[in-house]
Design a protein around this motif. Structure first.
Motif, mmCIF file in Angstrom:
data_model
loop_
_atom_site.group_PDB
_atom_site.id
_atom_site.type_symbol
_atom_site.label_atom_id
_atom_site.label_comp_id
_atom_site.label_asym_id
_atom_site.label_seq_id
_atom_site.Cartn_x
_atom_site.Cartn_y
_atom_site.Cartn_z
ATOM 1 N N ALA C 112 -10.266 -6.509 -5.458
ATOM 2 C CA ALA C 112 -9.913 -7.860 -5.017
ATOM 3 C C ALA C 112 -8.897 -7.809 -3.888
ATOM 4 O O ALA C 112 -9.015 -8.527 -2.893
ATOM 5 C CB ALA C 112 -9.363 -8.658 -6.200
ATOM 6 N N ALA C 113 -7.920 -6.934 -4.014
ATOM 7 C CA ALA C 113 -6.876 -6.848 -2.995
ATOM 8 C C ALA C 113 -7.468 -6.453 -1.650
ATOM 9 O O ALA C 113 -7.084 -6.980 -0.605
ATOM 10 C CB ALA C 113 -5.813 -5.840 -3.433
ATOM 11 N N TYR C 114 -8.426 -5.526 -1.697
ATOM 12 C CA TYR C 114 -9.066 -5.106 -0.451
ATOM 13 C C TYR C 114 -9.794 -6.280 0.193
ATOM 14 O O TYR C 114 -9.715 -6.495 1.400
ATOM 15 C CB TYR C 114 -10.028 -3.950 -0.719
ATOM 16 N N ALA C 115 -10.485 -7.033 -0.632
ATOM 17 C CA ALA C 115 -11.205 -8.190 -0.101
ATOM 18 C C ALA C 115 -10.250 -9.184 0.533
ATOM 19 O O ALA C 115 -10.481 -9.685 1.623
ATOM 20 C CB ALA C 115 -12.004 -8.854 -1.214
ATOM 21 N N PHE C 116 -9.160 -9.463 -0.158
ATOM 22 C CA PHE C 116 -8.198 -10.421 0.399
ATOM 23 C C PHE C 116 -7.585 -9.909 1.686
ATOM 24 O O PHE C 116 -7.283 -10.667 2.590
ATOM 25 C CB PHE C 116 -7.081 -10.703 -0.606
ATOM 26 N N ALA C 117 -7.383 -8.583 1.738
ATOM 27 C CA ALA C 117 -6.699 -8.035 2.898
ATOM 28 C C ALA C 117 -7.613 -7.876 4.098
ATOM 29 O O ALA C 117 -7.190 -8.070 5.231
ATOM 30 C CB ALA C 117 -6.077 -6.695 2.533
ATOM 31 N N ARG C 118 -8.863 -7.529 3.850
ATOM 32 C CA ARG C 118 -9.689 -7.066 4.965
ATOM 33 C C ARG C 118 -10.962 -7.859 5.197
ATOM 34 O O ARG C 118 -11.628 -7.668 6.210
ATOM 35 C CB ARG C 118 -10.085 -5.599 4.703
ATOM 36 N N ILE C 119 -11.345 -8.694 4.257
ATOM 37 C CA ILE C 119 -12.615 -9.404 4.440
ATOM 38 C C ILE C 119 -12.336 -10.882 4.580
ATOM 39 O O ILE C 119 -11.625 -11.484 3.769
ATOM 40 C CB ILE C 119 -13.557 -9.175 3.236
ATOM 41 N N ARG C 120 -12.912 -11.448 5.598
ATOM 42 C CA ARG C 120 -12.724 -12.880 5.800
ATOM 43 C C ARG C 120 -13.855 -13.601 5.101
ATOM 44 O O ARG C 120 -14.994 -13.522 5.498
ATOM 45 C CB ARG C 120 -12.713 -13.173 7.302
ATOM 46 N N PHE C 121 -13.551 -14.272 4.015
ATOM 47 C CA PHE C 121 -14.613 -15.014 3.341
ATOM 48 C C PHE C 121 -14.067 -16.360 2.882
ATOM 49 O O PHE C 121 -12.867 -16.566 2.753
ATOM 50 C CB PHE C 121 -15.172 -14.223 2.149
ATOM 51 N N ILE C 122 -15.003 -17.249 2.659
ATOM 52 C CA ILE C 122 -14.619 -18.622 2.319
ATOM 53 C C ILE C 122 -13.848 -18.648 1.009
ATOM 54 O O ILE C 122 -14.263 -18.059 0.022
ATOM 55 C CB ILE C 122 -15.865 -19.504 2.165
ATOM 56 N N PRO C 171 -2.363 -10.118 -11.644
ATOM 57 C CA PRO C 171 -1.929 -10.787 -10.411
ATOM 58 C C PRO C 171 -0.934 -9.935 -9.621
ATOM 59 O O PRO C 171 -1.001 -9.857 -8.396
ATOM 60 C CB PRO C 171 -1.274 -12.080 -10.911
ATOM 61 N N PHE C 172 -0.045 -9.306 -10.350
ATOM 62 C CA PHE C 172 0.950 -8.466 -9.694
ATOM 63 C C PHE C 172 0.270 -7.339 -8.932
ATOM 64 O O PHE C 172 0.612 -7.056 -7.782
ATOM 65 C CB PHE C 172 1.917 -7.898 -10.732
ATOM 66 N N ALA C 173 -0.703 -6.683 -9.566
ATOM 67 C CA ALA C 173 -1.396 -5.564 -8.917
ATOM 68 C C ALA C 173 -2.137 -6.034 -7.671
ATOM 69 O O ALA C 173 -2.140 -5.354 -6.645
ATOM 70 C CB ALA C 173 -2.350 -4.902 -9.902
ATOM 71 N N VAL C 174 -2.773 -7.200 -7.777
ATOM 72 C CA VAL C 174 -3.512 -7.722 -6.622
ATOM 73 C C VAL C 174 -2.558 -7.951 -5.462
ATOM 74 O O VAL C 174 -2.793 -7.525 -4.325
ATOM 75 C CB VAL C 174 -4.223 -9.045 -6.979
ATOM 76 N N PHE C 175 -1.450 -8.610 -5.760
ATOM 77 C CA PHE C 175 -0.473 -8.892 -4.711
ATOM 78 C C PHE C 175 0.076 -7.611 -4.112
ATOM 79 O O PHE C 175 0.142 -7.430 -2.889
ATOM 80 C CB PHE C 175 0.656 -9.727 -5.314
ATOM 81 N N PHE C 176 0.454 -6.715 -4.990
ATOM 82 C CA PHE C 176 1.061 -5.443 -4.594
ATOM 83 C C PHE C 176 0.131 -4.661 -3.672
ATOM 84 O O PHE C 176 0.521 -4.217 -2.586
ATOM 85 C CB PHE C 176 1.342 -4.664 -5.873
ATOM 86 N N LEU C 177 -1.122 -4.514 -4.099
ATOM 87 C CA LEU C 177 -2.050 -3.701 -3.319
ATOM 88 C C LEU C 177 -2.431 -4.374 -2.015
ATOM 89 O O LEU C 177 -2.630 -3.711 -0.993
ATOM 90 C CB LEU C 177 -3.298 -3.391 -4.145
ATOM 91 N N GLN C 293 12.457 0.141 -8.121
ATOM 92 C CA GLN C 293 13.277 -0.440 -7.064
ATOM 93 C C GLN C 293 12.419 -1.269 -6.143
ATOM 94 O O GLN C 293 12.791 -2.364 -5.743
ATOM 95 C CB GLN C 293 13.928 0.665 -6.233
ATOM 96 N N PHE C 294 11.273 -0.709 -5.804
ATOM 97 C CA PHE C 294 10.408 -1.387 -4.838
ATOM 98 C C PHE C 294 9.879 -2.697 -5.379
ATOM 99 O O PHE C 294 9.597 -3.626 -4.620
ATOM 100 C CB PHE C 294 9.251 -0.466 -4.460
ATOM 101 N N SER C 295 9.718 -2.770 -6.696
ATOM 102 C CA SER C 295 9.047 -3.940 -7.262
ATOM 103 C C SER C 295 9.800 -5.228 -6.962
ATOM 104 O O SER C 295 9.263 -6.309 -7.079
ATOM 105 C CB SER C 295 8.881 -3.793 -8.775
ATOM 106 N N GLY C 296 11.072 -5.085 -6.552
ATOM 107 C CA GLY C 296 11.819 -6.301 -6.270
ATOM 108 C C GLY C 296 11.770 -6.710 -4.816
ATOM 109 O O GLY C 296 12.094 -7.842 -4.475
ATOM 110 N N LEU C 297 11.342 -5.791 -3.968
ATOM 111 C CA LEU C 297 11.376 -6.121 -2.555
ATOM 112 C C LEU C 297 10.023 -6.639 -2.126
ATOM 113 O O LEU C 297 9.094 -5.889 -1.951
ATOM 114 C CB LEU C 297 11.720 -4.868 -1.722
ATOM 115 N N LYS C 298 9.921 -7.964 -2.011
ATOM 116 C CA LYS C 298 8.604 -8.495 -1.649
ATOM 117 C C LYS C 298 8.437 -8.408 -0.151
ATOM 118 O O LYS C 298 8.580 -9.378 0.546
ATOM 119 C CB LYS C 298 8.509 -9.946 -2.123
#
Lengths: 441, 312, 298
Positions: C112-122, C171-177, C293-298
């Motif tokens: 899902a993260a890849y799709a959100f990041a790289r594929i433009r879809f409706i 949700p966290f994993a999707v956002f993170f990736l 540590q990283f998990s807090g830096l959005k």
């Protein structure tokens, strides 16, 4: 949406379920639950004996700890994962009956001509409502005092003195004097000597146990209140509790003063972490009122000489709570016939003899109870204190009413407040009693 | 976002073939949706559907055995009159107040200490160790440590001449003790998050302040704190949301007692649903909690002026 | 005036301020580790001497019996008061639960993260923000309906029932990736496209390997959560066959008939449950610390 999911998802998860299900079985497996860890191994022996008689039925015995047991059971009822047969308790079965969760055994008893007269008189009645039997009598128990003989000797208290102790809520009778004598403060002064410091006690005369959320004080206080005339309800299946009886308030005040003012008993707030039984074993106190179901624990864990004596005599005599356990069948069981066979076996001399010989509890069949008593004696434990009390005039019944989860929840809050804080007892009891009785309207 | 336009072996129909842009757009959309499909199913089935269903259940009277009975807003009205609900709400708020301020301050102090004294990974690993344990384990460890007769805590208090305390059996102390257990578990994480934030502050600012003769405290107040604000916001918002939902520790140590003094809101929801079989009532409470959390978060973010960072 | 300790300044200056600071830091360290030490100590003490040795800092009498008992390795004395909880089984269950959950979460969320990041879809923006909104929902709101659903599917007391709600989506994993995938060098994907790779191939063989490190970090964060999860497995996985460590420990606490916990056994079980976590920390300390540590830096 729901129907669609119900079809698709199980299919896609087929691989996982196959992994956990294992191969198909020709025989039936029954699930049997109980809470007493001490008894579990012996019921396993019963299960093995049963399997020898009925090779196509296997009984899986599972044990859950007391508090966990009832939560898991109720969740099991509503989720459809309840055991086929389970050890049942007087305080819980009314609720199961009204929710139609346990089977009426009467037609089965009549069909197979099971003789229910072999059990100790009174037990069958406890498990009957409106002429229907809901549990096959299993075992019974009473409450007596456990004492540390070394501490008694050092204090100059004889066992006979303790046996003949009297009590009343006003001045505590000779029982309170004994407790005082058995309490030691940090300076070595006894409770009945001048200069005794109730704030720095190292050895307490009495430890009143509390196990889990509770409304009935089986070992904690019920024997005191009952011996002064207190009655929970008027008769089994009563709809009116009497927690507001002044006698109860007097009794609990006396009990609480033992630790609040006098220093003769371990404060209730300190008991929780280990429990009364273990605290006696740890040498924190001299006397603990305990149930016969725990007597084996002492044999295995206590390093000093100890013994059991009957409860002290109150104004109405000696009164121990009498409790009879039973085995019930879940109405949702997929194997009612096999479950009934198991219950019959559990209620027969074959199984109860095995339990009796183990010397852990007193089975419902008197012959097996005698075997238990002998087994205790062979181990060096004299349990006549428990058995001699088991007569109608020295016992009162575990209260049987509807709505017991709510009763327990409400009264437990009140008792917590009473025992943990220095608050006036009577108004709290009256308030809680009103709430409890409102349930029945 | 970059659109990837893949060329695929000709399998498209003739009509599409003549409209390459349309075909590409179709492929893009199909691909995109296929990729997100599992996650979307997961979201729909286990997040969206339950949320809607929770509201639906909250409008019924249901004990899981009989069919649910529609009662409209009855459950919500009953909540208003339920003293135990308000008691649980009070206990939860008290718990959050015992837990968060102290935890945040200690975490900040620890982060500054680590930043100034030693940046070793081993130190940070030690500090984070309690967080890696589950709430259940932390609760069991402290259940033993806080035991009235055998616990080490009382042994220490005894050395200081303080009388023995029944931490988890005294109505007033119990919820504070639970907050203490949670602080022990979470301080390390809070400190690490602040530590990460501290690393992002340019050293040049400190040097400039030093040259101007600013003292330790002034530097902290004027430079460190303001620049930590985004991290502070994140820490506060997430820890407050988490704190409101305290359950595991209570389930293992006090089960809501003594005398309901640790019956925080989620414990009461759990009891209502799984002990008293009042599914509708429990759902209503959870919906109310949801609304409260959203409100609290919005208020927090407003108060902390979360949108901006003073770095600009 | 106390000197400001700048990182590049001499760290050897022992002013009173620094000494106090070190003392305070030391106190934090002791507070973190002391409870763990006491737990270990209690687990090594024979049950019979528990009361006497309870307040000692260092045990005099040591034994491994408690560990053996709790793993089911000690011969069961028929008269033993407590039925041992099979912690070895609970450990296995925790392992299965964690592997299944984390494996699923990473795989499906990465898709899902890849799709959100790289594929433009409706609908990509809307759905993405819906996913993020899902983190705002308090867990309790979801538990009751999910419990009802799992029960209707007949999945109570099964692994699929315990794993289902979080397997397909975190949700966290999707956002993170997505954050990481956004920064993938475009040339790599261009090259793959030119070579005729399908989107999935590009994703699997080209993009994922670039972000191995981020995925490892994510795996650690998700594993910690899954290993320590309590509430949901508590509701859905009661049976000993599927019960995970955290639920088994909580149940063990109420096992004793006499009402009080078997402290030596309980602490032994706790120690066993902590061992994998400590091992993780020792072996991958730096990565674990930096992941959190990283998990807090959005």
């Amino acid at each position: 949406m729901r129907a669609c999911l119900s079809r698709i998802l199980p299919l896609t998860a087929a691989a996982l379920s196959l992994a956990s299900a294992g191969g198909a079985r020709a025989e039936t497996q029954l699930n049997y639950w109980l809470w007493d860890a001490l008894q579990a191994p012996h019921y396993q022996k019963c299960a093995d004996a049963f399997h020898a008689k009925h090779p196509d039925i296997t009984v899986k015995v599972t044990q859950y700890g007391w508090t966990d047991y009832w939560t898991t059971l109720s969740t099991g009822f509503v989720s459809g994962e309840a055991p086929d047969v389970f050890a049942d308790h007087l305080r819980s079965y009314p609720e199961f009956v009204s929710n139609n969760q346990i089977m009426d055994l009467t037609p089965l008893v009549q069909r197979d001509k099971v003789d229910t007269g072999i059990y100790k008189p009174g037990l069958v009645d406890l498990w009957t409502r409106d002429g229907k039997l809901y549990g096959m009598p299993k075992d019974w128990d009473t409450v007596a005092l456990v004492y540390n003989k070394d501490m008694l000797d050092k204090a100059g208290v004889t066992v006979d003195e303790l046996k003949n102790a009297t009590w009343n809520p006003k001045d505590g009778g000779s029982f309170e004097k004994i407790l005082a004598r058995l309490s030691l403060d940090a300076n070595g002064k006894r409770g009945d000597e001048p200069g005794f410091d109730p704030k720095r006690v190292v050895q307490y005369g009495l430890i009143a146990p509390k196990i889990g959320p509770d409304a009935y004080g089986q070992t904690q206080w019920s024997w005191l209140a009952a011996s002064a005339g207190f009655k929970f309800i008027d008769e089994p299946w009563g709809t009116k509790y009497h927690y507001d009886d002044p006698v109860l308030a007097e009794t609990l005040t006396w009990l609480r003063d033992l630790w609040l003012k006098k220093g003769y008993a371990l404060p209730q707030k300190d008991v929780g972490g280990l429990g009364g039984t273990a605290l006696l074993g740890a040498g924190k106190g001299a006397i603990v009122p305990d149930g016969s179901w725990n007597s084996t624990w002492y044999a295995q864990n206590v390093s000093f000489p100890y013994g059991f004596v009957p409860l002290p005599k109150g104004p109405q005599g000696r009164k121990s709570m009498f409790n009879g356990l039973g085995d019930s069948i879940w109405t949702g069981t997929k194997h009612p016939d096999e479950a009934w066979e198991w219950v019959k076996f559990l209620g027969s001399m074959e199984c109860q003899g095995i339990i009796g010989k183990a010397g852990v509890v007193f089975p419902a069949i008197p012959e097996a109870a005698k075997m238990a008593q002998d087994a205790f004696a062979a181990r060096g434990q004299d349990v006549t204190a428990f058995t001699s009390e088991a007569t109608p005039d020295q016992t009162f019944l575990y209260p049987i009413t509807d709505y017991s989860p709510q009763v327990v929840s409400t009264m437990n809050v009140a008792f917590d407040k009473i025992f943990l804080e220095d608050v006036p007892v009577a108004p709290l009891l009256k308030d809680a009693n009103d709430q409890v009785n409102a349930l029945f309207q | 976002m970059v659109a990837a336009e893949w060329s695929r072996p000709a399998a498209a129909s003739g009509w599409l073939r003549s409209r390459p842009k349309l075909r590409a757009a179709l492929q893009r959309n199909v691909t995109g949706w296929l990729f997100i499909l599992p996650a979307l199913i997961g979201f729909a089935v286990f997040y969206l559907y339950p949320t809607l269903r929770a509201v639906e259940i909250s409008l019924t009277d249901w004990n899981l055995m009989r069919a649910p009975k529609f009662v409209g807003f009855d459950n919500y009205l009953k909540l208003v009159d339920d003293p135990r609900f308000w008691q649980s709400a009070r206990i939860t708020v008290a718990y959050v107040l015992y837990n968060i301020p102290l935890q945040t301050v200690l975490g900040l102090v620890l982060a500054v200490l680590m930043d100034r004294l030693s940046k070793s990974v081993a130190l940070r690993a030690v500090v984070i160790a309690p967080y890696l344990l589950s709430n259940v384990i932390a609760a069991l460890i402290w259940l033993w440590l806080l035991d009235p007769l055998l616990g080490m805590t009382n042994a220490f208090l005894g050395l200081l001449g303080i009388p023995r305390q029944s931490f988890l059996a005294t109505p007033d102390l119990a919820i504070m003790s639970i907050a203490g257990i949670n602080i022990w578990r979470h301080v390390g994480l809070t400190a690490l998050l602040f530590y990460a934030g501290l690393q992002a502050i340019p050293r040049s600012l400190y040097e400039a302040a030093r040259l101007e003769g600013a003292g330790e405290w002034t530097v902290f107040r004027r430079i460190t704190l303001p620049l930590l604000r985004p991290v502070l916001v994140f820490v506060l918002v997430t820890s407050v949301i988490g704190s409101f939902q305290i359950f595991d520790t209570i389930a293992v140590t006090t089960q809501g007692g003594p005398a309901n003094s640790t019956s925080a809101i989620i414990w009461y929801v759990y009891e209502s649903a799984f002990r008293f079989s009042k599914m509708g009532y429990a759902s209503a409470m959870s919906v109310v909690l949801f609304a409260v959390l959203i409100l609290v978060t919005i208020l927090q973010m407003r108060a902390l002026r979360a949108g901006s960072s003073d770095l600009e | 005036m106390t000197a400001i300790a700048l990182p590049h300044a001499s760290l050897q200056r022992l002013s009173p301020g620094r000494i106090v600071a070190w003392v305070v830091l030391g106190a934090f360290i002791v507070c973190s580790l002391f409870p763990l030490w006491i737990t270990l100590k209690t687990a090594l003490v024979p049950s019979a001497t528990l009361f006497d040795q309870a307040t000692l800092l260092v045990p005099v009498d040591v034994t491994l019996d408690n560990m053996r008992r709790v793993l089911g390795l000690a011969p069961v004395n028929p008269a033993t008061p407590s039925t041992p909880i099979n912690f070895a089984l609970a450990l296995r269950n925790s392992l299965i639960f964690t592997l299944l959950t984390v494996g699923g979460q990473i795989f499906f969320s990465a898709l899902a993260a890849y799709a959100f990041a790289r594929i433009r879809f409706i609908g990509s923006t809307v759905i993405f923000y819906l996913f993020i909104a899902a983190t705002m929902i308090p867990a309790i709101v979801l538990f009751i309906p999910n419990f009802v659903l799992i029960r209707e599917l007949g999945w109570l007391n099964t692994f699929q029932g315990m794993v289902a709600p979080t397997l397909l989506m975190s949700p966290f994993a999707v956002f993170f990736l997505r954050q990481f995938f956004l920064s993938t060098p475009k040339e790599l994907e261009e090259a793959a496209r030119i070579d005729g790779a399908t989107p999935f191939r590009t994703f699997w063989s080209v993009v994922l390997p670039v972000h191995k490190s981020a995925i490892a970090t994510l795996a650690i964060l998700l594993s910690i959560n899954a290993w320590n999860d309590f509430f949901w497995p508590f509701l859905v996985g009661r049976d000993a066959d599927v019960r995970v460590m955290s639920v088994a420990l909580a149940a063990f606490k109420t096992q004793q008939q006499s009402g009080n916990p078997d402290w030596t056994g309980l602490t032994a079980g706790t120690v066993l449950s902590i061992v994998p976590v400590i091992a993780l920390l020792v072996l991958f300390g730096r990565r674990v610390v930096e992941s959190l540590q990283f998990s807090g830096l959005k």
